[in-house]
Design a protein around this motif. Structure first.
Motif, PDB file in Angstrom:
ATOM      1  N   ALA A   1       2.841 -41.933  18.185  1.00 15.69           N
ATOM      2  CA  ALA A   1       3.701 -42.127  16.910  1.00 15.69           C
ATOM      3  C   ALA A   1       4.442 -40.914  16.659  1.00 15.69           C
ATOM      4  CB  ALA A   1       2.920 -42.821  15.962  1.00 15.69           C
ATOM      5  N   PRO A   2       5.740 -40.921  16.306  1.00 12.64           N
ATOM      6  CA  PRO A   2       6.319 -39.771  16.035  1.00 12.64           C
ATOM      7  C   PRO A   2       5.832 -39.141  14.407  1.00 12.64           C
ATOM      8  CG  PRO A   2       7.782 -41.407  15.832  1.00 12.64           C
ATOM      9  CD  PRO A   2       6.610 -42.010  16.309  1.00 12.64           C
ATOM     10  N   VAL A   3       5.944 -37.918  14.201  1.00 13.42           N
ATOM     11  CA  VAL A   3       5.898 -37.368  13.125  1.00 13.42           C
ATOM     12  C   VAL A   3       6.950 -37.680  11.998  1.00 13.42           C
ATOM     13  CG1 VAL A   3       5.268 -35.137  11.669  1.00 13.42           C
ATOM     14  CG2 VAL A   3       4.380 -35.571  13.727  1.00 13.42           C
ATOM     15  N   ARG A   4       6.874 -37.746  10.916  1.00 13.41           N
ATOM     16  CA  ARG A   4       8.228 -38.533  10.168  1.00 13.41           C
ATOM     17  C   ARG A   4       9.426 -37.378  10.224  1.00 13.41           C
ATOM     18  NH1 ARG A   4      12.099 -39.608   8.811  1.00 13.41           N
ATOM     19  NH2 ARG A   4      12.906 -40.281   6.823  1.00 13.41           N
ATOM     20  N   THR A   5       8.937 -35.790  10.131  1.00 16.80           N
ATOM     21  CA  THR A   5       9.823 -34.840  10.234  1.00 16.80           C
ATOM     22  C   THR A   5      10.778 -34.704  11.629  1.00 16.80           C
ATOM     23  OG1 THR A   5       8.080 -33.275  10.936  1.00 16.80           O
ATOM     24  CG2 THR A   5       8.789 -33.392   8.586  1.00 16.80           C
ATOM     25  N   GLU A   6      10.049 -35.510  12.509  1.00 17.36           N
ATOM     26  CA  GLU A   6      10.867 -35.431  14.060  1.00 17.36           C
ATOM     27  C   GLU A   6      11.860 -36.545  14.026  1.00 17.36           C
ATOM     28  OE1 GLU A   6       7.378 -34.092  17.122  1.00 17.36           O
ATOM     29  OE2 GLU A   6       7.157 -36.190  16.222  1.00 17.36           O
ATOM     30  N   ILE A   7      11.942 -37.538  13.435  1.00 18.14           N
ATOM     31  CA  ILE A   7      12.751 -38.560  13.229  1.00 18.14           C
ATOM     32  C   ILE A   7      14.121 -37.991  12.517  1.00 18.14           C
ATOM     33  CG2 ILE A   7      13.079 -40.896  12.305  1.00 18.14           C
ATOM     34  CD1 ILE A   7       9.978 -41.497  12.307  1.00 18.14           C
ATOM     35  N   PRO A   8      15.204 -38.109  13.491  1.00 17.47           N
ATOM     36  CA  PRO A   8      16.365 -37.589  12.932  1.00 17.47           C
ATOM     37  C   PRO A   8      17.129 -38.061  11.723  1.00 17.47           C
ATOM     38  CG  PRO A   8      16.980 -38.597  15.008  1.00 17.47           C
ATOM     39  CD  PRO A   8      15.163 -38.642  14.691  1.00 17.47           C
ATOM     40  N   GLU A   9      16.977 -39.465  11.590  1.00 15.24           N
ATOM     41  CA  GLU A   9      17.800 -40.229  10.517  1.00 15.24           C
ATOM     42  C   GLU A   9      17.531 -39.676   8.912  1.00 15.24           C
ATOM     43  OE1 GLU A   9      18.800 -42.508  13.814  1.00 15.24           O
ATOM     44  OE2 GLU A   9      16.802 -41.855  13.174  1.00 15.24           O
ATOM     45  N   THR A  10      18.409 -39.587   8.335  1.00 19.60           N
ATOM     46  CA  THR A  10      18.552 -39.176   7.136  1.00 19.60           C
ATOM     47  C   THR A  10      18.224 -40.330   6.043  1.00 19.60           C
ATOM     48  OG1 THR A  10      20.955 -39.624   6.616  1.00 19.60           O
ATOM     49  CG2 THR A  10      20.090 -37.349   7.381  1.00 19.60           C
ATOM     50  N   ILE A  11      16.836 -40.498   5.815  1.00 24.07           N
ATOM     51  CA  ILE A  11      16.377 -41.807   5.162  1.00 24.07           C
ATOM     52  C   ILE A  11      15.316 -41.234   4.252  1.00 24.07           C
ATOM     53  CG2 ILE A  11      14.815 -43.911   5.430  1.00 24.07           C
ATOM     54  CD1 ILE A  11      15.713 -44.100   7.947  1.00 24.07           C
ATOM     55  N   ASN A  12      15.486 -41.871   2.666  1.00 28.87           N
ATOM     56  CA  ASN A  12      14.418 -41.573   1.640  1.00 28.87           C
ATOM     57  C   ASN A  12      13.757 -42.619   1.703  1.00 28.87           C
ATOM     58  OD1 ASN A  12      13.020 -40.600  -0.511  1.00 28.87           O
ATOM     59  ND2 ASN A  12      14.812 -39.931  -1.635  1.00 28.87           N
ATOM     60  N   GLU A  13      12.849 -42.857   2.186  1.00 27.10           N
ATOM     61  CA  GLU A  13      11.936 -44.051   2.129  1.00 27.10           C
ATOM     62  C   GLU A  13      11.206 -44.441   1.040  1.00 27.10           C
ATOM     63  OE1 GLU A  13       9.279 -40.878   4.617  1.00 27.10           O
ATOM     64  OE2 GLU A  13      11.338 -41.596   4.388  1.00 27.10           O
ATOM     65  N   GLN A  14      10.917 -43.311   0.261  1.00 28.25           N
ATOM     66  CA  GLN A  14      10.041 -43.296  -0.982  1.00 28.25           C
ATOM     67  C   GLN A  14      11.118 -44.298  -2.032  1.00 28.25           C
ATOM     68  OE1 GLN A  14       7.262 -42.581  -1.731  1.00 28.25           O
ATOM     69  NE2 GLN A  14       7.300 -43.386  -3.447  1.00 28.25           N
ATOM     70  N   LEU A  15      12.367 -44.296  -1.932  1.00 23.57           N
ATOM     71  CA  LEU A  15      13.466 -45.119  -2.696  1.00 23.57           C
ATOM     72  C   LEU A  15      13.141 -46.554  -2.145  1.00 23.57           C
ATOM     73  CD1 LEU A  15      16.667 -43.046  -2.589  1.00 23.57           C
ATOM     74  CD2 LEU A  15      15.164 -43.477  -4.637  1.00 23.57           C
ATOM     75  N   ILE A  16      12.749 -47.161  -1.211  1.00 18.66           N
ATOM     76  CA  ILE A  16      12.507 -48.342  -0.584  1.00 18.66           C
ATOM     77  C   ILE A  16      11.217 -48.661  -1.346  1.00 18.66           C
ATOM     78  CG2 ILE A  16      12.400 -49.761   1.356  1.00 18.66           C
ATOM     79  CD1 ILE A  16      13.981 -47.726   2.753  1.00 18.66           C
ATOM     80  N   VAL A  17      10.163 -47.707  -1.417  1.00 18.49           N
ATOM     81  CA  VAL A  17       9.054 -48.045  -1.819  1.00 18.49           C
ATOM     82  C   VAL A  17       9.037 -48.578  -3.171  1.00 18.49           C
ATOM     83  CG1 VAL A  17       6.665 -47.248  -2.243  1.00 18.49           C
ATOM     84  CG2 VAL A  17       7.421 -46.958  -0.072  1.00 18.49           C
TER      85      VAL A  17
END
Length: 200
Positions: free
Chosen positions: A179-195
């Motif tokens: 499983a990738p580390v969050r910092t390795e995923i290139p998409e600019t996503i702020n997942e905290q806003l979704i939570v």
């Protein structure tokens, strides 16, 4: 099969980034859509509006509709760890996304089509379910009879490399290492806003 079939460049212009992949039309007009796209004075977005916008961006990026996305979020909520990171990892573990990341398809939509048309195998067996969750150690490959497809050959030639995936471009097969580390995923996503949005 439920999927978004509407205009893509318009959506990319709405979010200000090419979320569906390379788009010449977006590059020409990378400002908001509409008659007054460049001149319109935008009202300040509310907190809810910002959260909703981020959720919609992620849904369009990974090609999910609301029910699928909500179910995935609930699954992420039941997992140990941070909900937001769990959600992104589940999205990254989908078979259609792995096919896209390995470079077998130029976009996630094309990857979804390759999977649903039975061109892809998972651990040696044909799998035509784009939402299937791939686990670390699983092997993903192009079916033998589909290896000559031009779209696959062209896409693999320009494929990006990711540390959590292993690709054999000659034999058109790959492996999901971990499983990738969050910092390795290139998409600019702020997942905290979704939570925050789903926690209301």
């Amino acid at each position: 099969m439920a999927r978004y079939t509407g205009p893509r460049t318009k959506i990319a212009r709405k979010f200000g980034e090419p979320i569906f992949g390379t788009d010449k039309d977006f590059e020409k007009r990378n400002y908001p859509p509409g008659q007054h796209g460049l001149a319109r004075k935008r009202k300040k977005t509310s907190e809810y509006g910002t959260q909703l916008r981020e959720k919609q961006k992620v849904k369009y990026t990974y090609g999910l509709l609301e029910r699928q996305f909500r179910n995935l979020y609930e699954k992420a909520s039941r997992m140990s760890g941070q909900k937001g990171e769990n959600l992104i990892l589940l999205l990254e573990s989908r078979l259609d996304n792995i096919v896209y990341r390995l470079g077998f398809a130029p976009t996630r939509a094309a990857a979804r089509q390759l999977v649903s048309h039975s061109h892809i195998t998972l651990n040696g067996k044909v799998c035509n379910i784009p939402s299937a969750i791939v686990k670390p150690g699983d092997a993903v490959a192009v079916r033998e009879r589909s290896k000559s497809l031009e779209v696959i050959q062209n896409s693999v030639a320009s494929a990006a490399k990711y540390s959590w995936l292993e690709l054999d471009p000659k034999n058109l097969n790959g492996k999901y290492l971990n499983a990738p580390v969050r910092t390795e995923i290139p998409e600019t996503i702020n997942e905290q806003l979704i939570v925050e949005l789903y926690s209301k």
